[in-house]
Design a protein around this motif. Structure first.
Motif, PDB file in Angstrom:
ATOM      1  N   LYS A   2       0.838  -1.206   0.000  1.00  0.00           N
ATOM      2  CA  LYS A   2       0.000   0.000   0.000  1.00  0.00           C
ATOM      3  C   LYS A   2       0.875   1.260   0.000  1.00  0.00           C
ATOM      4  O   LYS A   2       0.530   2.278  -0.564  1.00  0.00           O
ATOM      5  CB  LYS A   2      -0.907   0.021   1.244  1.00  0.00           C
ATOM      6  N   PHE A   3       1.990   1.090   0.669  1.00  0.00           N
ATOM      7  CA  PHE A   3       2.928   2.199   0.777  1.00  0.00           C
ATOM      8  C   PHE A   3       3.303   2.718  -0.619  1.00  0.00           C
ATOM      9  O   PHE A   3       3.331   3.908  -0.880  1.00  0.00           O
ATOM     10  CB  PHE A   3       4.163   1.693   1.517  1.00  0.00           C
ATOM     11  N   ASN A   4       3.535   1.729  -1.507  1.00  0.00           N
ATOM     12  CA  ASN A   4       3.888   2.095  -2.871  1.00  0.00           C
ATOM     13  C   ASN A   4       2.800   2.911  -3.549  1.00  0.00           C
ATOM     14  O   ASN A   4       3.078   3.811  -4.325  1.00  0.00           O
ATOM     15  CB  ASN A   4       4.119   0.835  -3.701  1.00  0.00           C
TER      16      ASN A   4
ATOM     17  N   LYS B  10      17.586 -12.305  10.442  1.00  0.00           N
ATOM     18  CA  LYS B  10      17.170 -10.907  10.304  1.00  0.00           C
ATOM     19  C   LYS B  10      15.758 -10.778   9.757  1.00  0.00           C
ATOM     20  O   LYS B  10      15.070  -9.805  10.006  1.00  0.00           O
ATOM     21  CB  LYS B  10      18.124 -10.166   9.367  1.00  0.00           C
ATOM     22  N   LYS B  11      15.387 -11.750   8.967  1.00  0.00           N
ATOM     23  CA  LYS B  11      14.161 -11.632   8.201  1.00  0.00           C
ATOM     24  C   LYS B  11      12.929 -11.423   9.091  1.00  0.00           C
ATOM     25  O   LYS B  11      12.100 -10.572   8.794  1.00  0.00           O
ATOM     26  CB  LYS B  11      13.976 -12.870   7.336  1.00  0.00           C
ATOM     27  N   LEU B  12      12.870 -12.202  10.165  1.00  0.00           N
ATOM     28  CA  LEU B  12      11.673 -12.165  10.984  1.00  0.00           C
ATOM     29  C   LEU B  12      11.328 -10.788  11.552  1.00  0.00           C
ATOM     30  O   LEU B  12      10.258 -10.258  11.262  1.00  0.00           O
ATOM     31  CB  LEU B  12      11.769 -13.203  12.113  1.00  0.00           C
ATOM     32  N   PRO B  13      12.248 -10.204  12.295  1.00  0.00           N
ATOM     33  CA  PRO B  13      11.916  -8.899  12.875  1.00  0.00           C
ATOM     34  C   PRO B  13      11.575  -7.859  11.801  1.00  0.00           C
ATOM     35  O   PRO B  13      10.636  -7.090  11.975  1.00  0.00           O
ATOM     36  CB  PRO B  13      13.167  -8.484  13.645  1.00  0.00           C
ATOM     37  N   VAL B  14      12.295  -7.877  10.701  1.00  0.00           N
ATOM     38  CA  VAL B  14      12.022  -6.918   9.632  1.00  0.00           C
ATOM     39  C   VAL B  14      10.586  -7.074   9.167  1.00  0.00           C
ATOM     40  O   VAL B  14       9.824  -6.119   9.093  1.00  0.00           O
ATOM     41  CB  VAL B  14      12.994  -7.129   8.451  1.00  0.00           C
ATOM     42  N   ASN B  15      10.236  -8.333   8.894  1.00  0.00           N
ATOM     43  CA  ASN B  15       8.914  -8.599   8.380  1.00  0.00           C
ATOM     44  C   ASN B  15       7.823  -8.177   9.367  1.00  0.00           C
ATOM     45  O   ASN B  15       6.861  -7.512   9.004  1.00  0.00           O
ATOM     46  CB  ASN B  15       8.792 -10.089   8.070  1.00  0.00           C
ATOM     47  N   GLY B  17       8.063  -6.044  11.705  1.00  0.00           N
ATOM     48  CA  GLY B  17       8.085  -4.582  11.801  1.00  0.00           C
ATOM     49  C   GLY B  17       7.284  -3.969  10.663  1.00  0.00           C
ATOM     50  O   GLY B  17       6.448  -3.091  10.869  1.00  0.00           O
ATOM     51  N   PHE B  18       7.511  -4.478   9.481  1.00  0.00           N
ATOM     52  CA  PHE B  18       6.810  -3.963   8.329  1.00  0.00           C
ATOM     53  C   PHE B  18       5.301  -4.189   8.457  1.00  0.00           C
ATOM     54  O   PHE B  18       4.499  -3.300   8.137  1.00  0.00           O
ATOM     55  CB  PHE B  18       7.335  -4.638   7.068  1.00  0.00           C
ATOM     56  N   ASN B  19       4.955  -5.408   8.954  1.00  0.00           N
ATOM     57  CA  ASN B  19       3.539  -5.709   9.149  1.00  0.00           C
ATOM     58  C   ASN B  19       2.884  -4.741  10.124  1.00  0.00           C
ATOM     59  O   ASN B  19       1.759  -4.291   9.909  1.00  0.00           O
ATOM     60  CB  ASN B  19       3.370  -7.139   9.669  1.00  0.00           C
ATOM     61  N   LYS B  20       3.646  -4.429  11.154  1.00  0.00           N
ATOM     62  CA  LYS B  20       3.130  -3.500  12.156  1.00  0.00           C
ATOM     63  C   LYS B  20       2.840  -2.142  11.510  1.00  0.00           C
ATOM     64  O   LYS B  20       1.769  -1.567  11.664  1.00  0.00           O
ATOM     65  CB  LYS B  20       4.187  -3.324  13.239  1.00  0.00           C
ATOM     66  N   VAL B  21       3.831  -1.695  10.767  1.00  0.00           N
ATOM     67  CA  VAL B  21       3.697  -0.408  10.072  1.00  0.00           C
ATOM     68  C   VAL B  21       2.482  -0.430   9.164  1.00  0.00           C
ATOM     69  O   VAL B  21       1.673   0.489   9.133  1.00  0.00           O
ATOM     70  CB  VAL B  21       4.973  -0.105   9.255  1.00  0.00           C
ATOM     71  N   ARG B  22       2.358  -1.572   8.460  1.00  0.00           N
ATOM     72  CA  ARG B  22       1.281  -1.692   7.494  1.00  0.00           C
ATOM     73  C   ARG B  22      -0.091  -1.650   8.181  1.00  0.00           C
ATOM     74  O   ARG B  22      -1.011  -0.961   7.725  1.00  0.00           O
ATOM     75  CB  ARG B  22       1.458  -3.013   6.763  1.00  0.00           C
ATOM     76  N   LYS B  23      -0.179  -2.373   9.277  1.00  0.00           N
ATOM     77  CA  LYS B  23      -1.439  -2.406  10.016  1.00  0.00           C
ATOM     78  C   LYS B  23      -1.800  -1.023  10.518  1.00  0.00           C
ATOM     79  O   LYS B  23      -2.908  -0.522  10.342  1.00  0.00           O
ATOM     80  CB  LYS B  23      -1.308  -3.356  11.206  1.00  0.00           C
ATOM     81  N   ASN B  24      -0.806  -0.441  11.142  1.00  0.00           N
ATOM     82  CA  ASN B  24      -0.979   0.904  11.682  1.00  0.00           C
ATOM     83  C   ASN B  24      -1.421   1.871  10.573  1.00  0.00           C
ATOM     84  O   ASN B  24      -2.335   2.679  10.748  1.00  0.00           O
ATOM     85  CB  ASN B  24       0.373   1.350  12.258  1.00  0.00           C
ATOM     86  N   PHE B  25      -0.783   1.707   9.416  1.00  0.00           N
ATOM     87  CA  PHE B  25      -1.086   2.588   8.295  1.00  0.00           C
ATOM     88  C   PHE B  25      -2.524   2.411   7.817  1.00  0.00           C
ATOM     89  O   PHE B  25      -3.248   3.378   7.592  1.00  0.00           O
ATOM     90  CB  PHE B  25      -0.114   2.304   7.150  1.00  0.00           C
TER      91      PHE B  25
END
Lengths: 535, 317
Positions: A2-4, B10-15, B17-25
């Motif tokens: 969505k960001f994109n 590394k993959k897990l926390p990144v993912n 984190g991104f999910n969190k951002v996405r949800k929040n967004f």
């Protein structure tokens, strides 16, 4: 993801903007449409073509050149439809530089006073197109002038053999214009003081001193300003000749030749220059020169003049500027003799007055047409139209040649002649790429008093006046930096020595600083340019 | 093998984190939509033009464009550092900036004094009077300076002569330039600058003052021990912001007041940039100087922010 989606619109806006600024590189062919273009006679083209012109506009000319009699008339004659984008002289330098750097170029830069170094730079880069062939083929009138005055052609040609511009030429016979502003001195004050018109620097000093100490305008205050102008540079045009300084004319502010050895010299470190500064320092510190000469502007100068404050001045014809009442008392000041007997008048310019007033850019699709368009004004007929307008509308032919109509010289709206002329012409004022002769010129240098004044100065005019020198691309790179730094420093120190802010005991330090700033390299380049010029 | 191993932890926390951002967004998308205009303004007008900074390292040729011009490395910078005018420019810019910075407390003092005024009508009148000069354009201010300081007809010089002094050519002399520049600036911005402190003072808890009064604190003591500490965070933040533009003295005003006689003190980096860039058309060189100037500003901003955070816990970030 969505960001994109959010970023996408922003990105596309960015890209669009970038695309808009990056294009316009298509039309590089210099080719004429032979069917539409007429090699001679009028109109220049059968079907109307459009040109976009960047024009430097002096304050005295009409506000909108798209609506001026001679330009409208000329458009009808030629079928060349011009969009004039006038830029007031005030911000001209920056606007021109911005236009040159932005890539959104006009077809022509007109009266834009592009410095020689920039013509060279942008010519080399291909922004300005070389005009040699075009002038040869399509500019018979300019060609004739260049043939007649080989010096002008030589000065106009760059070391790479190219000519990039139509020049502003002051007819070599029109001395009054070559001198331009002249020294004037108040005859009725001379009479009151029982003095004669000063011939030497000492006599000038004596007169100025007397003006300062006597209440000549009789208002009970010592408010007389013995010597004034609108800038110190102009005053020095009068004085420097007495010291043999700047003896190759106004266009060279840093170099001339040593009068004794004939060698090229950097005059701001010469002994004679120092002597001149000492003299000027004496005048300034004793209050004999307008005290705010370094910050005065023209309106303030004219206001002071109208109050009858000036004992002498160096500027244009006082009758035209201060009005008949006050102006009539001024007579021309003599070329002055210096302490060592040198007597010359150096405030004179080269007939090749300006080189950067008509260049054609690589965006122009009709260079040949454009050259023909401009060349007409170098013909006798064209010059008459340019300077005097249209017969019957602005002037009439008499036995003594063309004369402006009464409605212009004696305006029914109470305007001055220059203001009235602005409705019909784009002259006087401005740096037009034309040949100025005394036949049609309507500026104050053609006035009777000015012509008489010229006769007084003429015997002492320097015999060789250099046009601006041209440099090769490589020289140019160094030159623009060196000349800017040296010029700035010299101007600044000149003001400080004259006003006494810096004492003359610092002279050696000043000379050393100049040497440190790259004097040697500067002189080497100038020497090369000088030798090329002499050939 | 190695690659996968390195990736997996590394993959897990990144993912996530991104999910969190996405949800929040997704949840608050309306709020982000509100941010969009401001964000795009900054991107379009403040970030995109930055790509032009590269001409500081290029020999800019107009018809080749910014991308097409050849790289020349640090030539423009070395030219500037070697220039005769370099030290003078630095010195003038620093002195003018420091001078202005030293007067930073003036609006605070004014705000504190205004705050003490009890007569409402007089207070309003005084405030309006001190704000007013802020609305005069720089050109007009310089025009006024020129008229008042004219060596012959100017009001100031006439007064000096009236009291038996000698005329002073204020604008033509390097030693007066800094004072005229800075103090006319103070005149113009003092009242305006005090607004924010007045607002901060309005937020001081009146109970503190009442308590102090009961304890017998004098007015001066209350200002020193209640008012000033209360507005200190505002002061620190504004001070850091000021530092961020330390090297940018009011360019237009310097330029308008400059003439060949006061250049010795009035020639500052920004007027030099204007002269080299717009008047002489040496864009690459001017960009290099401008960049150098901005880098100093950023460095100062970061340093002072760091110092402030360490010492007073007040900082921009």
């Amino acid at each position: 993801m969505k960001f994109n989606k959010v970023l996408f619109p922003a990105l596309s806006v960015m890209l669009l903007l970038a695309a808009c600024s990056g294009k316009d590189k298509e039309n590089n062919e210099v080719e004429t449409d032979s069917k539409n273009f007429n090699e001679s006679g009028m109109p220049i083209v059968n079907e109307t073509i459009k040109l976009d012109i960047f024009a430097g506009k002096s304050a005295t000319t009409a506000d909108d050149w798209n609506n001026v009699l001679i330009l409208d008339e000329y458009e009808k004659m030629t079928n060349v439809d011009i969009t004039w984008n006038q830029v007031p002289a005030d911000g001209l330098q920056e606007k021109r530089n911005l236009a040159l750097a932005s890539g959104t170029l006009p077809d022509v830069f007109y009266a834009a006073t592009i410095p020689v170094a920039d013509i060279q730079k942008y010519g080399q880069q291909g922004t300005f197109i070389p005009l040699n062939d075009l002038i040869e083929k399509h500019a018979p009138n300019l060609s004739k002038i260049l043939e007649e005055y080989p010096d002008i052609k030589k000065g106009l040609t760059f070391p790479d053999g190219n000519i990039y511009s139509f020049p502003t030429i002051y007819s070599p016979e029109f001395q009054s214009l070559l001198i331009g502003a002249k020294p004037w001195i108040k005859q009725d004050w001379l009479d009151q003081l029982g003095m004669k018109n000063p011939e030497t620097t000492d006599e000038l000093y004596a007169y100025l001193k007397a003006v300062k100490e006597t209440d000549l305008n009789g208002n009970g205050k010592h408010d007389e300003v013995p010597l004034s102008s609108v800038s110190m540079t102009r005053i020095l045009h009068w004085i420097s000749g007495a010291y043999g300084i700047q003896n190759k004319g106004q266009l060279h502010t840093l170099i001339d030749t040593d009068l004794k050895s004939g060698e090229l010299r950097f005059f701001p470190i010469a002994d004679e220059y120092k002597e001149m500064l000492v003299y000027m320092n004496k005048l300034y510190t004793e209050g004999l020169i307008e005290q705010n000469i370094y910050s005065i502007d023209v309106p303030q100068y004219l206001a002071n003049a109208a109050e009858e404050l000036y004992g002498s001045t160096q500027f244009y014809n006082p009758i035209e500027l201060f009005g008949e009442d006050i102006g009539k008392d001024y007579v021309v000041g003599n070329a002055l003799e210096g302490p060592d007997g040198t007597k010359m008048y150096t405030g004179v310019t080269s007939p090749l007055r300006g080189m950067g007033n008509f260049v054609i850019t690589d965006k122009n699709k009709f260079p040949a047409e454009t050259v023909r368009w401009m060349d007409y004004f170098f013909s006798d007929e064209g010059a008459l139209m340019f300077f005097m307008g249209i017969e019957g509308e602005t002037y009439e032919q008499t036995a003594n040649g063309p004369v402006l109509l009464d409605k212009i010289t004696d305006s029914p709206d109470g305007l001055t002649m220059t203001q009235e002329l602005a409705k019909y012409l784009i002259n006087p004022g401005g740096n037009h790429p034309v040949m100025v002769t005394d036949d049609y010129f309507t500026g104050s240098e053609n006035a009777a008093t000015d012509k008489e004044a010229t006769k007084v100065l003429e015997p002492y005019l320097i015999d060789e006046v250099w046009p601006s020198f041209t440099y090769t691309a490589k020289e140019n790179d160094n030159m623009s930096i060196l000349a800017a730094d040296l010029g700035k420093y010299v101007t600044e120190m000149q003001a400080k020595f004259i006003t006494g802010d810096t004492s003359f005991s610092k002279w050696d330090e000043y000379v050393k600083t100049i040497e440190k700033m790259g004097l040697e390299e500067y002189m080497k380049i100038e020497q090369g340019a000088y030798e090329r010029y002499q050939k | 093998m190695n690659l996968n191993q390195a990736k997996s932890p590394k993959k897990l926390p990144v993912n996530s984190g991104f999910n969190k951002v996405r949800k929040n967004f997704l949840k608050n998308w309306q709020l982000y939509a509100f941010l969009l205009p401001a964000l795009s303004y900054f991107i379009i007008f403040h970030y995109i033009p930055m790509y032009g900074v590269q001409i500081a390292f290029k020999n800019f040729i107009a018809n080749k464009g910014i991308w097409g011009s050849p790289w020349i490395g640090f030539d423009h910078f070395t030219r500037f550092f070697d220039s005769y005018y370099f030290w003078r420019l630095i010195k003038n810019t620093l002195i003018l900036s420091l001078y202005q910075l030293l007067l930073f407390p003036l609006p605070i003092i004014l705000a504190l004094s205004l705050n003490e005024l009890k007569n409402g009508a007089f207070k309003k009148w005084a405030q309006t009077l001190t704000y007013a000069p802020h609305f005069i354009s720089v050109v007009v201010v310089v025009g006024m300076i020129v008229i008042f300081l004219d060596p012959i007809n100017g009001l100031v010089n006439q007064l000096i002569v009236l009291f038996g002094g000698e005329q002073i050519r204020f604008l033509d002399s390097p030693k007066w330039f800094r004072h005229i520049f800075v103090w006319s600036g103070v005149w113009q911005s003092l009242g305006w600058g005090s607004i924010i402190y007045l607002a901060a003072l309005a937020g001081v808890n009146p109970e503190l003052h009442e308590a102090a009064e009961i304890d017998g604190a004098s007015r001066m003591q209350r200002i020193l021990h209640i008012n000033i500490p209360s507005i200190l965070p505002t002061i620190v933040v504004l001070f850091i912001l000021n530092i961020g533009s330390f090297m940018s003295v009011g360019f237009e005003k310097v330029l308008l007041m400059q003439n060949s006689l006061n250049l010795e003190t009035s020639d500052v980096i920004q007027t030099y940039v204007y002269q080299a860039g717009l008047l002489e058309g040496q864009y690459g060189f001017a960009a290099a100087i401008g960049l150098f100037d901005s880098l100093i500003n950023i460095a100062l901003l970061i340093t002072f922010n760091y110092v402030a955070r360490k010492t007073s816990n007040n900082s921009l970030w």
